[in-house]
Design a protein around this motif. Sequence first.
Motif, PDB file in Angstrom:
ATOM      1  N   LEU A  88       3.828  -0.470   0.352  1.00  0.00           N
ATOM      2  CA  LEU A  88       2.470   0.028   0.189  1.00  0.00           C
ATOM      3  C   LEU A  88       1.502  -0.687   1.129  1.00  0.00           C
ATOM      4  O   LEU A  88       0.659  -0.058   1.765  1.00  0.00           O
TER       5      LEU A  88
ATOM      6  N   THR B 205      -3.722   5.926  -0.165  1.00  0.00           N
ATOM      7  CA  THR B 205      -2.721   5.084  -0.809  1.00  0.00           C
ATOM      8  C   THR B 205      -2.728   5.295  -2.314  1.00  0.00           C
ATOM      9  O   THR B 205      -1.669   5.351  -2.957  1.00  0.00           O
TER      10      THR B 205
ATOM     11  N   PHE C 261      -0.641   1.001   4.094  1.00  0.00           N
ATOM     12  CA  PHE C 261      -2.096   0.853   4.074  1.00  0.00           C
ATOM     13  C   PHE C 261      -2.605   0.300   5.404  1.00  0.00           C
ATOM     14  O   PHE C 261      -3.581   0.796   5.969  1.00  0.00           O
TER      15      PHE C 261
END
Length: 244
Positions: A188, A50, A192
């Motif tokens: 994000l 990430t 993740f």
Amino acid sequence: MVVGSPDGQWSRVAVDDYSPTDFSFAGKTFVLLTNLRIWLTALCLSLSMTAISLVLAQYRKEATALGIGVTLAIFASLIGFPYVLGLLELRVESAAVVLLLASAVVGSAIALKSEPKGGRAMRGVALGVASASGIMSLAACSMLLLSFGVPIQEPSVFVYLVLTGLTFLFAFVAMLVFWRQLRFQRTLLSAFAGMNGLVILVFLTWVQMGIGLTFAKISAFVLVALVAIVLTVHLKRSQQQARG
């Protein structure tokens, strides 16, 4: 150990740290999901990828020479300072010194982030710190994967925790520099979570189907890397659309 009684009854008993193991599907799954090292490995791998995605999505060719120079100086101190302490015969744990200096990297990233708009040079420093931190998080995570499940000589818990701590720290620095500039935190976080799920799924397959541990590690790394590539492309396109 199997113990027999005079009446012909046999029973299994634990010996020291060794005890009867449940090799059923449910038993192996429970052991896997309660294994702290596997969860830490999954988190570190997902954090590293990430961080790299975030750095690549934000990367601009602006004053990168200054940023790279500052970053090389910081990480040279991370490697060299414990050696200098050894020459001076100072009794200081190298791992503690590395973590202390790495915290200085976090502090510098926070300071850079708190600057108002420092121009191209300041942005170049921030880019350099973020890029090097992302690479370092991947390097630490790779060492973590290599040390996980070594059949000959299992690494100590201390070494494993240090590698885990460094991975979290460097990934945190890489993401900190640009986190507030993004409008896609939900994307994000979803990516993740998906990366973590993939890693756990691969390790579940490793336990349940008996595939090799090395193959499981490579599969987890490749799958998470593919998600990171898709995430990077998505972030770049989303930012272009937002600016347009």
